[in-house]
Design a protein around this motif. Sequence first.
Motif, PDB file in Angstrom:
ATOM      1  N   THR A  89       0.860  -1.204   0.000  1.00  0.00           N
ATOM      2  CA  THR A  89       0.000   0.000   0.000  1.00  0.00           C
ATOM      3  C   THR A  89       0.887   1.241   0.000  1.00  0.00           C
ATOM      4  O   THR A  89       2.046   1.175  -0.412  1.00  0.00           O
ATOM      5  N   LYS A 134       1.929   5.460   4.937  1.00  0.00           N
ATOM      6  CA  LYS A 134       0.830   5.254   5.896  1.00  0.00           C
ATOM      7  C   LYS A 134       1.164   4.029   6.754  1.00  0.00           C
ATOM      8  O   LYS A 134       0.836   2.888   6.403  1.00  0.00           O
ATOM      9  N   CYS A 188      -1.783   3.726  -4.081  1.00  0.00           N
ATOM     10  CA  CYS A 188      -2.019   2.477  -3.340  1.00  0.00           C
ATOM     11  C   CYS A 188      -2.695   1.433  -4.233  1.00  0.00           C
ATOM     12  O   CYS A 188      -3.714   1.708  -4.877  1.00  0.00           O
ATOM     13  N   CYS A 248      -9.095   7.714   3.907  1.00  0.00           N
ATOM     14  CA  CYS A 248      -7.678   7.358   3.844  1.00  0.00           C
ATOM     15  C   CYS A 248      -6.834   8.622   3.963  1.00  0.00           C
ATOM     16  O   CYS A 248      -5.901   8.691   4.765  1.00  0.00           O
ATOM     17  N   CYS A 254      -5.293   0.706   6.980  1.00  0.00           N
ATOM     18  CA  CYS A 254      -5.121  -0.230   5.865  1.00  0.00           C
ATOM     19  C   CYS A 254      -5.752  -1.594   6.171  1.00  0.00           C
ATOM     20  O   CYS A 254      -6.219  -2.274   5.255  1.00  0.00           O
ATOM     21  N   CYS A 313      -9.449  -1.479   5.478  1.00  0.00           N
ATOM     22  CA  CYS A 313      -9.580  -1.191   4.043  1.00  0.00           C
ATOM     23  C   CYS A 313      -9.349  -2.478   3.237  1.00  0.00           C
ATOM     24  O   CYS A 313     -10.087  -2.786   2.298  1.00  0.00           O
TER      25      CYS A 313
HETATM   26  S1  SF4 Z   1      -6.310   3.013   3.792  1.00  0.00           S
HETATM   27 FE1  SF4 Z   1      -6.737   1.787   1.978  1.00  0.00          FE
HETATM   28  S2  SF4 Z   1      -6.416   3.195   0.283  1.00  0.00           S
HETATM   29 FE2  SF4 Z   1      -5.427   4.105   2.072  1.00  0.00          FE
HETATM   30  S3  SF4 Z   1      -3.282   3.443   1.934  1.00  0.00           S
HETATM   31 FE3  SF4 Z   1      -4.379   1.993   3.264  1.00  0.00          FE
HETATM   32  S4  SF4 Z   1      -5.021   0.360   1.903  1.00  0.00           S
HETATM   33 FE4  SF4 Z   1      -4.484   2.103   0.633  1.00  0.00          FE
END
Ligand code: SF4
Length: 326
Positions: A220, A224, A236, A257, A264, A267
């Motif tokens: 990803t 983050k 990502c 996000c 993550c 998600c």
């Molecule tokens: S929250 Fe989802 S979209 Fe955002 S970096 Fe993590 S996996 Fe990717």
Amino acid sequence: MKRIVSGMRPTGKLHLGHLLGAIANWVELQKHYECFYFIADWHALSTAFKASDKINANVRELMLDYLSGGLDPEKCTFYLQSHIPEIAELHLILSMITPVSWAERCPSYKDQIQELGQDIATYGFLGYPVLMSADFLAFKADLVPVGQDQLPHIELCREILRRFHFLYNREIFHEPQGLLTQYPAVPGLDGRKMSKSYDNAIYLSDAPEIIEKKVKSFITDPAKIYKNDPGHPEICNVFYFQKVYNVDQTSEIEKSCKAGTLGCVPCKKELTRVLSQALAPLQEKRKALADHPEYLDEILHAGALKARPIALQVLQEAKQAIGMNL
Ligand code: SF4
């Protein structure tokens, strides 16, 4: 109605890259064009000549993927490349007028050798873009759906046919145009292009627990690390698939996000859910069709009956132009 010609090599299970990059696109095209979709078993032999015993089984697997992916035998013509010997004869003729340097400059030639090893650097493999040209020219293809990386093959096909027309002073062949797919490069788990050889693919036949395991390993946004870190969904790979399979939630996921309110882990969990849901009907249909291999063979034989006369006529015209029509 314009004619589309495209095919895939029967070299094993299909993955999401094939589904999004080719089959989903073909499903749309079958509504508007006369579609000829073939199974490129000669092309498979060019790289898998040591595993030729698997080709027959892979042909049936690919037919299962074609049909369960939404391609309709009532709308499209399916055939096995080796059932149309006229393609091979046309390939032979074209190979006589194609300079070796033209085949060598196709970028995929060097890329594939680098990827699969020097073993595949055969005479047949060097000429596979010429065989591809015969695939398209034998059926007077108007359009050939391709990824960006295959555009040089269409260009080569056009150069070969122009050379033929120039040498034999007859306009026989129809110039195909490339039709770019909506998803030219689907990312794999590691961010490189999804590919069986990179071992980074999610297969259409993967069960939900396998999908879950694979989605967990998706690379990803490296910035983050914690849930509260603001993310960059545009880089990502998980978000790439959310945009395809979770259309209604895409803008919310993007917003959360970026704001650091979505982590993550949830998600990826959500992506696993929607992905498994999307693949379930395809897997069910595949399972039902797998019990009827004779049905798959019938479709291929009926397709060859329809396609062969077209290729034969083109071949005869080409031989006439050359002066080989005794
Ligand atoms: S929250 Fe989802 S979209 Fe955002 S970096 Fe993590 S996996 Fe990717």
